[in-house]
Design an enzyme around this catalytic site. Structure first.
Site, PDB file in Angstrom:
ATOM      1  N   THR A   9      34.221  36.355  35.789  1.00  0.00           N
ATOM      2  CA  THR A   9      35.176  36.800  36.825  1.00  0.00           C
ATOM      3  C   THR A   9      34.754  36.333  38.217  1.00  0.00           C
ATOM      4  OG1 THR A   9      34.157  38.981  37.277  1.00  0.00           O
ATOM      5  CG2 THR A   9      35.740  38.849  35.443  1.00  0.00           C
ATOM      6  N   ASP A  51      31.974  41.712  45.394  1.00  0.00           N
ATOM      7  CA  ASP A  51      33.240  41.507  44.674  1.00  0.00           C
ATOM      8  C   ASP A  51      34.008  40.327  45.193  1.00  0.00           C
ATOM      9  OD1 ASP A  51      34.634  44.594  43.395  1.00  0.00           O
ATOM     10  OD2 ASP A  51      33.251  43.094  42.642  1.00  0.00           O
ATOM     11  N   LEU A  86      39.505  37.999  40.995  1.00  0.00           N
ATOM     12  CA  LEU A  86      40.492  38.839  40.312  1.00  0.00           C
ATOM     13  C   LEU A  86      39.952  39.199  38.928  1.00  0.00           C
ATOM     14  CD1 LEU A  86      43.790  37.095  41.413  1.00  0.00           C
ATOM     15  CD2 LEU A  86      42.522  38.931  42.509  1.00  0.00           C
ATOM     16  N   HIS A  87      38.979  40.099  38.953  1.00  0.00           N
ATOM     17  CA  HIS A  87      38.253  40.452  37.737  1.00  0.00           C
ATOM     18  C   HIS A  87      39.188  40.822  36.575  1.00  0.00           C
ATOM     19  CE1 HIS A  87      34.580  40.820  40.231  1.00  0.00           C
ATOM     20  NE2 HIS A  87      35.306  41.513  41.068  1.00  0.00           N
ATOM     21  N   ASP A  88      40.010  41.828  36.781  1.00  0.00           N
ATOM     22  CA  ASP A  88      40.803  42.397  35.681  1.00  0.00           C
ATOM     23  C   ASP A  88      41.849  41.435  35.143  1.00  0.00           C
ATOM     24  OD1 ASP A  88      40.822  45.706  37.178  1.00  0.00           O
ATOM     25  OD2 ASP A  88      39.361  44.713  35.901  1.00  0.00           O
TER      26      ASP A  88
END
Ligand code: RIB
Ligand code: CA
Length: 320
Positions: free
Chosen positions: A192, A234, A243-245
């Site tokens: 991510t 982050d 945009l991890h998710d």
């Protein structure tokens, strides 16, 4: 077109909303249920955000309330990153959908049990609900294709030197899930951190000039500012917003954008320095069966283009 049946368990959360947006935009996904976790914010706020965003996207999907607290740890929310509401400074229209009268655990059990085919669980927050489901109803394991999970990290955390936020919040639940035998595809920080929108791409999103693109732009700028103000990992300031998710949804629909390795992964629940760490056995030293596909690379441009197409498509769909 054969649709992939999915359930999304999330803690909206700015990047959770990006993940929901992509899922809603896809004709090849059938979102059967959304359940919410405490994590980025409290359960009251994450379920409100899920209901408000799903309503704004003009979707008619059941949204069921999850548990309020991690198995054993005190809930630590990420208000410094996602804001007091959980969605930065964005105000969504009054929701039209109502909260399900089923709890998340009951809805998960019943949707999985009644499905004629196995379902993919896309999990983008702590694993409290999924851990509780597997403890209470282990028989549903055979109805879960795999869990596409945003969480964990092989190399470095973002909440401690070793722990990523979602696992850090509830390591005991994550341990139950990782030991359950249900296959997991892990979009940890290793991948991510490469899945970012750069500043030129952010400006391109904002230039779409739709109500949705404006809200997306506002949330992403909030994400950058809170990361800068709090020196959070982050956001990689040189490159952009991670945009991890979104990775957990993108993998389900376009797995070829990603590269990973099948490994044995264990969750550390007790270490004074390492609680919440996902211990990834890349060296194959444990001799234990591989339970996780650990993603480490992504075709970033294709990933971002997919996201931009979703914003354009859903802007047209909602007419704003
Ligand atoms: O570490 C990143 C994860 O923590 C993402 O799911 C983000 O939404 C937060 O929950
Ligand atoms: Ca999340």
């Amino acid at each position: 077109m054969k649709k992939i049946p999915v359930i999304i368990d999330c803690d909206p959360g700015i990047d959770d909303v990006m993940a929901l947006l992509l899922a809603f935009s896809r004709d090849d996904l059938d979102v059967k249920l959304i359940t919410t976790e405490p994590g980025n914010q409290t359960q009251d706020k994450t379920i409100y955000n899920a209901i408000a965003f799903t309503s704004y996207m003009k979707q008619n999907i059941e949204i069921a309330r999850g548990l309020n607290d991690p198995f054993f740890r005190e809930l630590e929310v990420a208000d410094k990153v996602h804001g007091e509401s959980g969605l930065g400074e964005v105000i969504l229209p009054e929701p039209t959908l109502l909260e399900s009268d089923r709890t998340a655990i009951n809805a998960l059990k019943e949707v999985l049990t009644e499905s004629e085919e196995p379902i993919v669980i896309i999990a983008t927050g702590p694993l409290t609900n999924i851990g509780a489901l597997l403890l209470a109803h282990p028989e549903v394991k055979e109805k879960i294709s795999y869990i596409s999970y945003m969480g964990g990290a092989a190399v470095a955390g973002n909440m401690s030197p070793f722990a990523e936020f979602n696992v850090y919040v509830d390591p005991h639940a994550a341990d139950i899930v990782f030991r359950s035998g249900v296959p997991i595809v892990m979009s940890g920080l290793d991948v991510t951190h490469k899945a970012y929108v750069n500043m030129a791409e952010l400006e391109k999103i904002e230039s779409m000039n739709t109500d949705l693109s404006e809200k997306i732009g506002s949330m992403l700028r909030f994400y950058i500012n809170t990361a800068k103000n709090n020196d959070f990992q982050d956001t990689d300031f040189e490159n952009g917003i991670r945009l991890h998710d979104l990775c957990a949804v993108s993998y389900v629909v376009t797995p070829d954008l990603f590269e990973g390795e099948d490994c044995f992964v264990a969750v550390e629940t007790e270490g004074r320095h390492t609680a919440g760490a996902t211990v990834v056995d890349y060296a194959y030293r444990s001799g234990k069966p591989h339970n996780v596909k650990v993603l480490h690379s992504v075709d970033r441009e294709a990933f971002v283009n997919q996201f931009m197409e979703a914003i354009e498509k859903m802007s047209n769909y909602i007419g704003q």
